[in-house]
Design an enzyme around this catalytic site. Structure first.
Site, PDB file in Angstrom:
ATOM      1  CE  LYS A 200      66.678 -45.117 -56.803  1.00 46.12           C
ATOM      2  NZ  LYS A 200      67.226 -46.176 -55.947  1.00 46.12           N
TER       3      LYS A 200
ATOM      4  CE1 TYR B 273      71.256 -43.821 -90.767  1.00 41.82           C
ATOM      5  CE2 TYR B 273      69.941 -43.719 -88.753  1.00 41.82           C
ATOM      6  CZ  TYR B 273      70.734 -43.098 -89.720  1.00 41.82           C
ATOM      7  OH  TYR B 273      70.988 -41.763 -89.615  1.00 41.82           O
TER       8      TYR B 273
HETATM    9  C1  LIG Z   1      66.144 -47.015 -55.575  1.00 42.96           C
HETATM   10  C2  LIG Z   1      66.109 -47.409 -54.150  1.00 42.96           C
HETATM   11  C3  LIG Z   1      64.883 -47.573 -53.492  1.00 42.96           C
HETATM   12  C4  LIG Z   1      63.569 -47.592 -54.226  1.00 42.96           C
HETATM   13  O1  LIG Z   1      63.506 -48.824 -54.915  1.00 42.96           O
HETATM   14  P1  LIG Z   1      62.239 -49.271 -55.790  1.00 42.96           P
HETATM   15  O2  LIG Z   1      62.592 -50.644 -56.221  1.00 42.96           O
HETATM   16  O3  LIG Z   1      62.198 -48.312 -56.932  1.00 42.96           O
HETATM   17  O4  LIG Z   1      61.052 -49.205 -54.936  1.00 42.96           O
HETATM   18  C5  LIG Z   1      64.904 -47.772 -52.116  1.00 42.96           C
HETATM   19  N1  LIG Z   1      66.078 -47.851 -51.442  1.00 42.96           N
HETATM   20  C6  LIG Z   1      67.281 -47.739 -52.052  1.00 42.96           C
HETATM   21  C7  LIG Z   1      68.520 -47.854 -51.256  1.00 42.96           C
HETATM   22  C8  LIG Z   1      67.349 -47.534 -53.426  1.00 42.96           C
HETATM   23  O5  LIG Z   1      68.532 -47.438 -54.024  1.00 42.96           O
END
Ligand SMILES: *Cc1c(COP(=O)(O)O)cnc(C)c1O
Length: 349
Positions: free
Chosen positions: A35, A244
């Site tokens: 993702k 800044y």
């Molecule tokens: C993001 C996510 C993962 C992966 O999680 P990590 O901690 O990055 O390994 C797996 N399952 C779901 C439902 C997620 O939202």
């Protein structure tokens, strides 16, 4: 060139996937969570590398991301959408053969009515209170859903990065209570859950951050390097300010490098006066505020002005930088800006 270079070691991503895959029993499948554009590192190359390493199931947050992943993979590998089946997604889910993880009665109705016979999974809430059906809802619809042979029934752990948390066992027990005996593949563990041990693995694990070299997978091979060009340097006298709001004042005569990269590139403003950049093995403190496109770095102690300074590399991991910024590696990675030149390395290992 004024643009910074983000280097991404695809072999390291592949090695991390294989290392995580080896941690579960051979009959447990290891998926890959890609993702947010492969945690900010770039969909096409990251997905290709993971597929070559052996990953056959991929998870994305939303259907649009699934479309990008399908384009890379072609038909075959299963692409699961964690946000489920949202209004407007139907055509994409159908045409690109995406597998929505249905989260609510609304989504279940939408899916079964609009795409009867199309693959789906079910997400259950076992205590995180974020996504998925709660126990009474599941109990009500499970008989109908299970007739449709879900590809997966899954849930997500809220505290898996803390092995001492009692929430882990409570969620594990809730997941068993909701799913034992259903005869459908099950999944509970992301990276943290995978590391908690085999009782959390079920039929499929879903690591994300561990693939990209982040905590809690402490044994991960580092994946990301970030090298920022020095644009100019200047001598600053004792008592002069830098940046800044004049938040840094030189205590003595100093040499300050102005470096390309700022909060618009995903360097959090909380790194102001708090981070260190590296010239090889020599640390150089970031001084003053992080601005939109620039940071300023004290290089008084360097023998020569370097062409660039490393913010991520052998001496500073994503998690080190996250600690300095008061955030987590996930946020640093996914925030890495679109402006960087991305350089992918592979074939080295
Ligand atoms: C993001 C996510 C993962 C992966 O999680 P990590 O901690 O990055 O390994 C797996 N399952 C779901 C439902 C997620 O939202």
């Amino acid at each position: 060139m004024g643009t910074a270079t983000l280097s991404i070691d695809l072999d390291a991503i592949a090695a991390n996937w294989r290392a995580l895959d080896r941690m579960s029993a051979p009959d447990v499948q290891t998926a890959a969570v890609v993702k947010a554009g492969g945690y900010g590192l770039g969909i096409p190359r990251v997905v290709q590398a993971l597929a070559q390493a052996g990953a056959r199931r991929f998870f994305v947050a939303v259907a649009e991301e699934g479309a990008a992943v399908r384009q890379v993979l072609g038909p075959g590998p299963q692409i699961s959408v964690l946000s489920g089946h949202m209004p407007g997604d139907t055509e994409m889910i159908h045409d690109l053969d995406l597998t929505p993880m249905l989260n609510s009665i609304d989504q279940i109705t939408r899916h079964l009515e609009s795409l009867p016979g199309h693959a789906f999974g079910v997400q259950l809430d076992t205590g995180m209170n974020r996504l998925g059906l709660e126990a009474p809802e599941w109990e009500a619809v499970a008989p109908i859903l299970l007739e449709g042979r879900p590809a997966l029934v899954m849930s997500h752990l809220a505290c898996a990065d803390d092995p001492a948390s009692a929430v882990n066992e409570a969620q594990l027990a809730a997941f068993h209570a909701m799913t034992d005996g259903i005869g459908v593949p099950r999944s509970l563990a992301a990276t943290g859950g995978l590391l908690l041990g085999p009782e959390y693995h079920f039929d499929l694990t879903r690591p994300g951050i561990g693939l990209y070299g982040g905590r809690p997978f402490e044994a991960a091979t580092p994946v990301v390097g970030l090298s920022l060009p020095v644009i100019q340097t200047r001598a600053v006298a004792a008592g002069e300010i830098v940046g800044y709001a004049g938040s840094w004042v030189a205590e003595g005569a100093s040499v300050i490098a102005t470096v390309s990269g700022g909060y618009a590139d995903g360097l959090p403003r909380s790194l102001s006066n708090a981070a260190v950049l590296w010239d090889g093995a020599i640390p150089c403190p970031l001084v003053g505020r992080v601005s939109m496109d620039l940071i300023t770095v004290d290089i008084t102690h360097l023998p020569e002005v370097p062409r660039s300074l490393d913010l991520l590399g052998p001496y500073q991991t994503v998690d080190d930088l996250a600690d300095a910024a008061g955030t987590i590696g996930y946020e640093i990675l996914t925030g890495l800006g679109a402006r960087y030149v991305r350089r992918y390395a592979e074939g080295a290992r």
